[in-house]
Scaffold this motif. Structure first.
Motif, short mmCIF file in Angstrom:
data_model
loop_
_atom_site.label_atom_id
_atom_site.label_comp_id
_atom_site.label_asym_id
_atom_site.label_seq_id
_atom_site.Cartn_x
_atom_site.Cartn_y
_atom_site.Cartn_z
N PHE A 175 -5.16 7.00 -42.77
CA PHE A 175 -6.35 6.50 -42.09
C PHE A 175 -6.77 5.15 -42.65
N VAL A 208 -12.39 12.11 -42.87
CA VAL A 208 -11.15 12.29 -42.12
C VAL A 208 -10.57 13.66 -42.48
N SER A 231 -16.14 6.98 -43.86
CA SER A 231 -15.62 7.88 -42.84
C SER A 231 -15.12 9.16 -43.48
N SER A 266 -10.96 11.41 -32.57
CA SER A 266 -10.45 12.70 -32.99
C SER A 266 -9.59 13.30 -31.88
N CYS A 316 -6.64 6.43 -37.15
CA CYS A 316 -5.48 7.17 -37.65
C CYS A 316 -4.26 6.30 -37.38
N MET A 361 -11.93 12.56 -37.29
CA MET A 361 -12.37 11.38 -38.05
C MET A 361 -13.62 10.79 -37.39
#
Length: 191
Positions: free
Chosen positions: A101, A110, A108, A56, A172, A167
């Motif tokens: 992503f 995001v 996950s 992140s 990413c 995330m």
């Protein structure tokens, strides 16, 4: 001479009886035209992340580049330093942001967030957010976010924006030849 017609300003605001170039020099100047003729979009710019990252980022500070594949910019364009974007002029700005992503075998969550400051970074406010999730499963899973924000930039020295990416268990995606994660800026008009 019968070819001379009187100039008439009608009630609807139209003028008749005036030929091209028929006004005396100095009657209409550049300032008059600039204030009365709408010019449309005068600023448009697009910035993207060029490399993948897996943690992140609040904000995303590195690997930014202006779109140089299919577009350059219209007008002066934005400037950025460590992910902090500065506007070239005051006005009402439309900002679209997106994230792409990828996850392999993990679920996950995001998110992308558009943040703004009006005091040159002393205080930041989230003005738009977009959230998504990537399902758990085998193979590679893809997901994305896309959001928009409006920002009234009344001072280019103090009004700035950043992009945050959040995330877990995901990557990413960036790219140097296409827009995967990044922001698009359009000036819609004066403030």
């Amino acid at each position: 001479d019968n070819s001379i017609m009187p100039i008439v300003i009608n009630g609807s605001g139209t003028v008749t009886g005036l030929s091209v170039g028929g006004l005396p020099d100095g009657t209409v100047d550049a300032d008059t035209l600039a204030s009365s003729v709408p010019l449309g979009i005068t600023e448009a710019d697009q910035w993207r992340i060029t490399a993948d990252f897996s943690s992140s980022a609040d904000p995303v500070t590195s690997n930014w580049e202006r779109n140089d594949t299919s577009f350059d910019k219209l007008g002066t364009g934005m400037t950025q330093s460590s992910g902090v974007f500065t506007f070239p002029s005051t006005g009402i700005w439309y900002i679209q942001y997106q994230g792409r992503f990828e996850s392999t075998g993990n679920s996950s969550h995001v998110a992308t967030y558009l943040n703004c400051t009006t005091d040159n970074g002393s205080n930041w406010q989230e003005i738009s957010q977009n959230l998504s999730s990537i399902d758990d499963g085998s193979g590679t899973w893809h997901g994305g976010t896309c959001g928009v924000g409006m920002f009234d930039v009344t001072n280019v020295s103090t009004h700035k924006v950043t992009l945050t990416v959040s995330m877990d268990s995901a990557t990413c995606k960036g790219n140097s030849t296409m827009h995967r994660t990044g922001m698009t800026f359009l000036k819609l008009g004066d403030t």
